[in-house]
Design a protein around this motif. Structure first.
Motif, mmCIF file in Angstrom:
data_model
loop_
_atom_site.group_PDB
_atom_site.id
_atom_site.type_symbol
_atom_site.label_atom_id
_atom_site.label_comp_id
_atom_site.label_asym_id
_atom_site.label_seq_id
_atom_site.Cartn_x
_atom_site.Cartn_y
_atom_site.Cartn_z
ATOM 1 N N LYS A 163 0.905 -1.082 0.017
ATOM 2 C CA LYS A 163 -0.188 -0.135 -0.038
ATOM 3 C C LYS A 163 0.829 1.236 0.019
ATOM 4 C CE LYS A 163 -4.184 -1.788 1.848
ATOM 5 N NZ LYS A 163 -4.981 -1.162 1.081
ATOM 6 N N PHE A 165 2.288 4.556 1.396
ATOM 7 C CA PHE A 165 2.245 5.481 2.716
ATOM 8 C C PHE A 165 3.151 6.631 2.598
ATOM 9 C CE2 PHE A 165 1.825 0.904 3.670
ATOM 10 C CZ PHE A 165 0.741 0.831 4.597
ATOM 11 N N TYR A 238 2.361 -3.588 4.835
ATOM 12 C CA TYR A 238 2.009 -3.048 6.135
ATOM 13 C C TYR A 238 2.963 -3.491 7.253
ATOM 14 C CZ TYR A 238 -0.685 -2.816 10.573
ATOM 15 O OH TYR A 238 -1.015 -2.698 11.654
ATOM 16 N N ALA A 241 5.211 -1.149 7.996
ATOM 17 C CA ALA A 241 4.980 0.086 8.129
ATOM 18 C C ALA A 241 4.178 0.341 9.707
ATOM 19 C CB ALA A 241 4.083 0.895 7.218
ATOM 20 N N ILE A 245 3.011 3.212 11.459
ATOM 21 C CA ILE A 245 1.546 3.965 11.597
ATOM 22 C C ILE A 245 1.075 4.196 13.128
ATOM 23 C CG2 ILE A 245 -0.748 2.962 10.899
ATOM 24 C CD1 ILE A 245 0.573 1.692 8.513
ATOM 25 N N SER A 252 -1.621 6.184 5.952
ATOM 26 C CA SER A 252 -1.718 5.405 4.663
ATOM 27 C C SER A 252 -2.674 6.324 3.701
ATOM 28 C CB SER A 252 -3.017 4.206 4.919
ATOM 29 O OG SER A 252 -3.183 3.527 3.905
ATOM 30 N N PRO A 255 -5.946 4.406 1.384
ATOM 31 C CA PRO A 255 -5.867 3.060 1.587
ATOM 32 C C PRO A 255 -6.850 2.062 1.305
ATOM 33 C CG PRO A 255 -7.205 4.472 3.382
ATOM 34 C CD PRO A 255 -6.612 5.394 2.064
ATOM 35 N N GLU A 258 -4.599 -1.048 -3.525
ATOM 36 C CA GLU A 258 -3.299 -1.694 -3.090
ATOM 37 C C GLU A 258 -2.878 -2.323 -4.029
ATOM 38 O OE1 GLU A 258 -5.741 -6.068 -1.970
ATOM 39 O OE2 GLU A 258 -5.394 -4.483 -0.320
ATOM 40 N N GLU A 296 -1.382 -9.020 8.144
ATOM 41 C CA GLU A 296 -1.479 -8.229 7.069
ATOM 42 C C GLU A 296 -2.936 -8.330 6.384
ATOM 43 O OE1 GLU A 296 0.974 -6.930 4.889
ATOM 44 O OE2 GLU A 296 2.579 -6.870 5.974
ATOM 45 N N TYR A 299 -5.249 -5.982 8.149
ATOM 46 C CA TYR A 299 -5.220 -4.853 7.765
ATOM 47 C C TYR A 299 -5.790 -4.237 6.503
ATOM 48 C CZ TYR A 299 -3.055 -0.336 6.631
ATOM 49 O OH TYR A 299 -2.874 1.187 6.105
ATOM 50 N N TYR A 300 -5.608 -5.244 5.455
ATOM 51 C CA TYR A 300 -5.863 -5.062 4.106
ATOM 52 C C TYR A 300 -7.584 -5.206 4.111
ATOM 53 C CZ TYR A 300 -1.232 -6.175 2.667
ATOM 54 O OH TYR A 300 0.158 -6.312 2.755
ATOM 55 N N ALA A 303 -8.784 -1.960 5.989
ATOM 56 C CA ALA A 303 -8.864 -0.918 4.948
ATOM 57 C C ALA A 303 -9.937 -0.844 3.676
ATOM 58 C CB ALA A 303 -7.261 -0.753 4.158
#
Length: 314
Positions: A163, A165, A238, A241, A245, A252, A255, A258, A296, A299-300, A303
């Motif tokens: 992603k 950043f 992610y 980062a 974050i 992001s 976000p 990706e 990961e 998080y995806y 987002a």
């Protein structure tokens, strides 16, 4: 049928009561009674003759004890031998890590060397990925992307998505970002591939973005550092980062978009010829990757569920 139930049965048979068996195994009498009843139900036959004064085995119970006691002892012995073998593992493991993966592996490496003090980890940071296996005489390499050499064995660890950043230091002085088209007016920090090529077109899902690089580097640590310092926008996993974050040092950018998926691999010449120490550490990396991919993926998913984000200067 669980081995713990068999151990309870053997204890009751040897000691002659639920209470004594419970005491010897540091558990409750009611639990022992219930588990034995469940075992009898599972087997379809009573194992004990119960009276007010004593307990004794039924003929079925005697036969069952004769058959299972040696098996349980063998399982106990096998587990004991395995634990001792693991503790005595020793030797050197030569590992190739692509840049920044050392930061992802640090706690796993610390746990490993504490558990196996006789194993020495010889770690090489390699930009060439699996191509460095033979040159450096490595046991295995952690690598990403496409593998085009059939001479090595590759175990897929998982799939990552990158992603965009940037640091608030950059966002505060740059043009507003409302959608993908705005990125054409922003500075990017790019990476150079092993073959020296730089792709100015970022593929983000079903979109291709033409970008301008103010900085190009062949090393992921540098790319991350420049991004933190506010030099521009970077495309990062992610997991790399995440800490920045959480502390607000990175945010992001758009976000909801990706990169196309990137596969990660553990690459080695042959597991057949791996030492016991190398196999153990390889298993550690597999466990690490499983945990990392789960983080990961979460998080995806979050987002994608978020509403579309616009970045504007205060």
């Amino acid at each position: 049928m669980h081995i713990n139930d068999l151990e309870l049965f053997i204890a009751v048979a040897k000691l002659g009561s639920f209470s004594k068996a419970a005491e010897s195994l540091d558990t409750r009498r009611a639990l022992v009674s219930r588990r034995i009843a469940d075992l009898e139900k599972h087997l379809g036959a009573p194992l004990f003759i119960r009276t007010t004064r004593a307990m004794s085995l039924t003929p079925n119970g005697e036969q069952f004890l004769e058959q299972v006691e040696p098996l349980v002892n063998q399982l106990r012995n096998a587990a004991h031998v395995m634990r001792n073998d693991q503790a005595e593992v020793q030797g050197r493991v030569r590992i190739g890590l692509i840049p920044f993966t050392d930061r992802l592996l640090d706690k796993y490496i610390a746990e490993f060397v504490t558990k196996y003090p006789n194993v020495q980890l010889d770690i090489f940071m390699v930009n060439g990925g699996y191509k460095e296996l033979a040159r450096l005489g490595l046991d295995f390499v952690l690598d990403t992307g496409t593998l085009d050499d059939s001479g090595f064995i590759a175990k897929k660890l998982g799939t990552l998505n990158l992603k965009l950043f940037a640091s608030p230091l950059y966002i505060d002085k740059a043009a507003d970002i409302h959608d993908v088209t705005d990125l054409e007016h922003h500075s990017f920090i790019g990476s150079r591939s092993i073959n020296g090529m730089v792709d100015t077109k970022l593929k983000m899902g079903d979109q291709t973005i033409e970008v301008k690089y103010n900085i190009i580097t062949n090393e992921l640590n540098s790319l991350y550092s420049f991004c933190l310092a506010g030099a521009g926008i970077s495309m990062l996993p992610y997991s790399i980062a995440a800490e920045a974050i959480a502390s607000g040092k990175l945010v992001s950018v758009l976000p909801e978009i990706e990169s196309t998926p990137i596969d990660t691999f553990l690459v080695y010449p042959s597991r057949k010829h791996m030492t016991a120490a190398a196999k153990l550490f390889a298993d550690t990396i597999v466990d690490m990757a499983t945990s990392l991919i789960e983080t990961e993926t979460g998080y995806y998913k979050d987002a994608k569920n978020d509403t579309k984000t616009e970045l504007k200067k205060a």
